[in-house]
Design an enzyme around this catalytic site. Sequence first.
Site, PDB file in Angstrom:
ATOM      1  N   ASP A 160       0.858  -1.165   0.000  1.00  0.00           N
ATOM      2  CA  ASP A 160       0.000   0.000   0.000  1.00  0.00           C
ATOM      3  C   ASP A 160       0.913   1.239   0.000  1.00  0.00           C
ATOM      4  O   ASP A 160       2.141   1.142   0.149  1.00  0.00           O
ATOM      5  CB  ASP A 160      -0.970  -0.009   1.195  1.00  0.00           C
TER       6      ASP A 160
HETATM    7  C1  BGC Z   1      -5.109   3.106   0.159  1.00  0.00           C
HETATM    8  C2  BGC Z   1      -5.289   2.047  -0.901  1.00  0.00           C
HETATM    9  C3  BGC Z   1      -5.170   2.649  -2.277  1.00  0.00           C
HETATM   10  C4  BGC Z   1      -3.851   3.370  -2.385  1.00  0.00           C
HETATM   11  C5  BGC Z   1      -3.575   3.972  -3.753  1.00  0.00           C
HETATM   12  C6  BGC Z   1      -3.911   3.984  -0.092  1.00  0.00           C
HETATM   13  O1  BGC Z   1      -3.894   5.083   0.747  1.00  0.00           O
HETATM   14  O2  BGC Z   1      -5.024   2.489   1.417  1.00  0.00           O
HETATM   15  O3  BGC Z   1      -6.508   1.393  -0.733  1.00  0.00           O
HETATM   16  O4  BGC Z   1      -5.299   1.663  -3.258  1.00  0.00           O
HETATM   17  O5  BGC Z   1      -3.811   4.405  -1.427  1.00  0.00           O
HETATM   18  O6  BGC Z   1      -4.338   5.073  -4.010  1.00  0.00           O
END
Ligand code: BGC
Length: 760
Positions: free
Chosen positions: A285
């Site tokens: 993530d």
């Molecule tokens: C979130 C994810 C997301 C990623 C990319 C993160 O802050 O937890 O779910 O896919 O950002 O945008």
Amino acid sequence: MKIVKVYLVLFLLAVTGAVAQTSKDPKMDRFVTDLMKKMTLQEKLGQLNLPGAGDITTGQASSSDIAQKIKDGKVGGLFNIKGVEKIRAVQKVAVENSRLKIPLLFGMDVIHGYQTVFPIPLGLSSSWDMDLIRQSARIAAIEASADGINWTFSPMVDISRDPRWGRVSEGSGEDPYLGSQIAKAMVTGYQGDDLSKNNTIMACVKHFALYGAAEAGRDYNTTDMSRLRMYNEFFSPYKAAIDAGVASVMTSFNEVEGVPASANKWLMTDVLRKQWGFGGFVVTDYTAINEMTDHGLGDLQTVSALALKAGVEMDMVGEGFLTTLEKSLKEGKVTQQQIEIACKKILEAKYKLGLFEDPYRYTDVQRSKTEIFTDANRKIARQTAAQSFVLLKNNNVLPIKRGGTIALIGPLADAKENMTGTWSVAADNDKSIALLAGLKTVAGSQTKVLYAKGSNLTADTLLEERGTMFGKSLKRDRRPADVILKEALDVAGKSDVIVAALGESAEMTGESSSRTDIEIPELQKQLLQALLKTGKPVVLVLFTGRPLALKWEDENVPAILNVWFGGSEAGHAVADVLFGDVNPSGKLSATFPQNVGQVPIFYNHKNTGRPLPEGKWFQKFRSNYLDVSNDPLYPFGYGLSYTTFKYGDIKLSNTSLKTGESLTASITVTNSGSRDGKEVVQLYLRDLVGSVTRPVKELKGFQKISLKAGESKTVSFKITDEDLKFYNADLKFTAEPGDFKLFIGTNSRDVKEASFKFAN
Ligand code: BGC
């Protein structure tokens, strides 16, 4: 001798976990191996790097900072860059200006639709309609791929039992069985049967693992639970996505057993690869590797090495892999083989998408003009939204008859920016249908619709700011609250029925949007009280991204329709249901508590050694509270209709079951009302005696059926020993002989009951 050698190699592969690393496609293997022979170490590390697109504007594709990195072979993919022409231009930089011309992945959070936005995932899950859910993902993939995207960070399958957690809106609720069916439907919807087609995209199941179990519902917080609980109650939706062939997995921010997911070798290698046979790649993530420094695992070099060794292949945003792994390799902290495996996985994904054959496969500018936000897609979004709404209460107020005057009142009534809910990054909110607009269109000329805001979202201006970020403004009314209220009461006075559009704003749920107060904000409650005092019939149309505590509303408001955030067509869809053009059929996928103190509350809990006797709500020295009963306000699986359904008695084909055999449980369901409708018939099981304690009920099947007024249908469920299996204390997935209870009903509480024995 030869045989011994083969076994030895297989044994070594198994021990190192490398078995899962060999693909079944020799042509791809050859291609990737040949390519990797030409790559420098830095180019290999570049493939593991996933920066955010930053501020690339059209025309700047080859001059931005990122462009230089792409030319240098330091980027494997980009995410959250929108627009087919821009993406095509950036891809051109990669395939024309980088040494090895390796195309890029383009990822995005296409969570519940692309430009045609479907209901938020919690809403979608309440439809219990797997075909519709698959179709919503299919349409999302078609639109996203027509706009240059080849990878979505969805589905989010984190089980959550805590409505304080803001991201409960992004998942499918509390149940592992329902969650697994949805995970499968979403993955097949996005990926189709062939990833290399230009309208299928890679899915990414997230957030592995246990992200929804954050302590106290506070986002990014610690999780800690037994492996028994992980396997039996939280893991199945991730595994279902793997079984459905999901191409990628995203790590979660939280720790699991004291080790953050991105450095958790047990999760990423033992569970994912060795136990589940996952063959795709793992991406972290957002900056999750860097955050392990704050978790307390060491500096960037240390945590980057830990992540690679754990089985992570791609580093989102943080650039720890890019900037430290060469040093770690020299110092013997990671191996060349670990880097090779990671790079290979990323190149394989690109190969499967068909990018080496045609890097512009997903950047057909023509498609972007004809396949996005089409009338056909919007029509399906409208139907899907109506299926997601849950009728929580109805004292003969709904459906509203056409003719007469409706007063539409509330801060969410004319709020098109908020209809698409959280994570709707590709939405054009200008084109979303607010309830006011939808109601006027669907009402027709015979019905008058009057409108007043009635109140702001909340008296707390800062809370409103936080809850309306990312262009989701509710256009705060600066007039004094009593002036705003009086205007609404005047409008209400002229009406035959009041529709109160209240609840949460879109960004009151989603990432970093946890709440400790899960009621409708006080200011809106005061508005509701004032509207009820007029004596006119009031329908509460509830916008929310989480289960709310609605005890007062349930006791005082005659009708409550929960509409989540229904997407681009929300306004039309809500009106369709209010007028009865569509009969509501949604069922809750998450329990609604009586108050926040009951949280976490979920239907598939354990019995404890001191269960409360049935029919009582308090008994001393039993597992209960002094001040509130154990009952939820609305149980899992609950949802009303404008018609009524009667359940007959359960008929079992046999009262005993053996391994390899099956038994059938049937029940006749009758539409006993005067309208056609749909019902979700739900099957639950209880294992009465086990080697470890078992839940009081577990969903094991469901069927959504249509019944004409007066019609009866017999619904049958086939049960085999597979349905009885669970993870025992040795984490073996097994069915144990003994007595079982079987329940079928309209929700997890109101069920008919039967019994059978299992002997293996
Ligand atoms: C979130 C994810 C997301 C990623 C990319 C993160 O802050 O937890 O779910 O896919 O950002 O945008």
